[in-house]
Design an enzyme around this catalytic site. Sequence first.
Site, PDB file in Angstrom:
ATOM      1  N   ASP A  34      85.610  64.385  42.875  1.00 11.16           N
ATOM      2  CA  ASP A  34      84.251  63.911  42.886  1.00 11.16           C
ATOM      3  C   ASP A  34      83.967  62.412  43.325  1.00 11.16           C
ATOM      4  O   ASP A  34      84.883  61.876  43.830  1.00 11.16           O
ATOM      5  CB  ASP A  34      83.775  64.000  41.483  1.00 11.16           C
TER       6      ASP A  34
HETATM    7  C1  NOJ Z   1      78.801  63.566  41.357  1.00 15.54           C
HETATM    8  C2  NOJ Z   1      78.476  64.856  40.684  1.00 15.54           C
HETATM    9  O1  NOJ Z   1      79.506  64.975  39.580  1.00 15.54           O
HETATM   10  C3  NOJ Z   1      79.015  65.801  41.739  1.00 15.54           C
HETATM   11  O2  NOJ Z   1      78.712  67.159  41.051  1.00 15.54           O
HETATM   12  C4  NOJ Z   1      78.326  65.972  42.944  1.00 15.54           C
HETATM   13  O3  NOJ Z   1      78.554  67.185  43.748  1.00 15.54           O
HETATM   14  C5  NOJ Z   1      78.466  64.792  43.732  1.00 15.54           C
HETATM   15  N1  NOJ Z   1      78.264  63.568  42.598  1.00 15.54           N
HETATM   16  C6  NOJ Z   1      78.040  64.265  44.934  1.00 15.54           C
HETATM   17  O4  NOJ Z   1      76.345  64.287  44.583  1.00 15.54           O
END
Ligand code: NOJ
Length: 758
Positions: free
Chosen positions: A289
């Site tokens: 993530d």
């Molecule tokens: C953080 C989030 O937890 C995730 O779900 C998301 O896809 C990413 N940021 C990218 O924006």
Amino acid sequence: MKTNFLILIFLVKFFLVSAQASKNKDLVEVKIDSILNLMTLDEKIGQMNQYNGFWDATGPNPEGGEQLKKYESLKKGLVGSMLNVRGVDEISAIQKIAVNETRLGIPLIFANDVIHGYKTLSPIPLAESASWDLKEIENSARIAALESSAAGTNWTFAPMVDISRDPRWGRVMEGAGEDTYLASLIAKARIKGFQGDDLSKHNTVAATAKHFAAYGFSESGRDYNTVDIGDNTLNNVIYPPFISSVDAGVATVMTGFNDLDGIPVTGNSELIKGTLRNKWSFEGVVISDWGSIREMIPHGYAKNADNAAELAIKAGTDIDMESNIYVRKLKKLIIDDIIDEKLIDDSVKKILRLKFDLGLFEDPFKYLNKEREKEILNSPELQNAVLQMAKKSIVLLKNSDNLLPLKKEDLKIALIGPLANDKNSPLGNWRTNSDNNTAVSVLEGMVKYIGNEIIYEKGADLILNPGGIVKFSEKIIINENDKSGFDSAKIAASKSDIAIVVIGEDGFQSGEGRSRSKIDIPGVQLDLLKEIYKVNNKVVLILMNGRPLDLSWADENIPAILETWQLGSQTGNAIAQVLYGDYNPSGKLTMSFPRNTGQIPVYYNHKSTGRPGPKKVVFWSHFNDVSNTPLYPFGYGLSYTSFKYSNLKIDKKFLNANQVINVSILLENTGELKGREVVQLYIKDKFGSITRPVRELKGFKLVDLEPGEKTQVNFKISEPMLKFYNAEKNWESELGVFEIFIGPDSNADLKETFELIQ
Ligand code: NOJ
């Protein structure tokens, strides 16, 4: 040097253009190996590096100057994929750099968070799950794939398949609720919708099952917080939607921000290599993530950036999203013999394979067609599709004296509330790809529907942010005091036959980083509702929110309540059609609604405890100040018509592994309107080698009935449905007695019993 370079270019281009052959798996593997052989170590590591676009972010922004460095990295072939680059123009410009200006010309993959639509937004995923309509949900994902791919996106970071039992957690809006079985089916439907049957088509996108694993169980629902749960919950509750995603052929899996039993999941080798890859045979790409590799340092797990890179790559995380650590640290780890280059090669092969699967080697610009973009974005077909989904996502929570549906004529209506004419909040939190103020508001929907006979009064502001426009990363300021608009709202309500009050949460009160410690109706809105009710008790409450809320007062007093969540672009039209009965609400809750915050977690498939009640004395598992039951249980939702359940029958009392029990009930529409019922089947395993939930959803059927019509609804029960992760750490059934319940929600009380025998 120059000659070598030209040969390289020739070889790569040769491999890139042979479109026909890219369909052939073996040949693709040969090509991947050939490309890998041509790559320098830096270039390989570059494929494992994902950067955010240069203009916009969905996470903490990198420090000053970084953006320019990133741009330079791109030209050096040190970037393999990007997120948050949007639209054919922007993507083409960057793809051209990757293809024409880097040494090997390897195309980039472009990812976006297409969570419930791109420009045209369908309801938030929690709302969609309330439809229980797998076909419609698949179609909603299909629409999102169509639109986002027409704008150049190849990869979406959806679906979120995290189970959560905690409505304080802001991201429950992005999931499919509290139930593992339903969420597993929804995960499959959404992946099918996004990926279609051929990833290489220009109108499908790669999906991502996220966040592996257990992110939805963060302590107290506070985002990014610690997760500490046992093996039983992990295997029986959290894993199944991921397993179902892998079975559905999901292309990628994203790790979470959380630690799990002391180990941050992004660096957890037992989880990624042991479980996801070895046990479940997942062959696709694992992405971190946003910054979660770097965050292993503040977690107190990785000692520094070098160590973070080592832990993440050894665990099996292939792509580093925005930590900027792989690209800086992996090379040195290889030179110092801390990691084997084979780890890099394995990850790069997976990434290149995904590029082949997406058809990007065949034609790096295949998703980039200006005409198509213009034709598809926001097209009427898409708007119509999200309208159908929106109607099916609405849940009727209360309807005393059949106040709803409203008559179309002769009613003086006061429409009140800060969300009644809001065109932003209904778009939800994940509206980064869409445009501000593009939802049809309730006021607009109703005016269009019945003409101008509506008195509209805002009553109060919900948020005090200047202009009411909030950015994805910005804090919102709730109006806790200003009630200056109450008086005119009360006058409007008192002069009308019906007051429709539209309140709830701002679109940015749920989502990432939007946890709440209380789940009440925020700000002065409950007071507004109470004041309106004093002057006119014929109130229809329309709720907009991204999580279950505490609705105790409203449930006791307000005659009609519609839960509309955040329904997306067509919100006002969907709500108008439901208010006036053109669509009879059929949604059922997929998360229990607690009576208050202190009850959390409250979920239907809890354990019995050693002291279940109720008992006359105090010595049983309960609260002294509130009941154990939720205000509205999982599976609950009313209709403008009524359904009668009777005649539960099973064709055998004993079941072995080779047999099937046929179960049926009679369902009758006893009301005066056509309606849809979600008939639910629950099973209770009475005793197990580990304690078992009081009941678990094991099947459901969507049944449409005309007034007075009856039908037999059939289910089949077989041994595999009774399996669970048991004390032996095996996924198996155990002999013994089971109870079956069928009914309209998780309190279903038509009951039968059978025994699983050898
Ligand atoms: C953080 C989030 O937890 C995730 O779900 C998301 O896809 C990413 N940021 C990218 O924006």
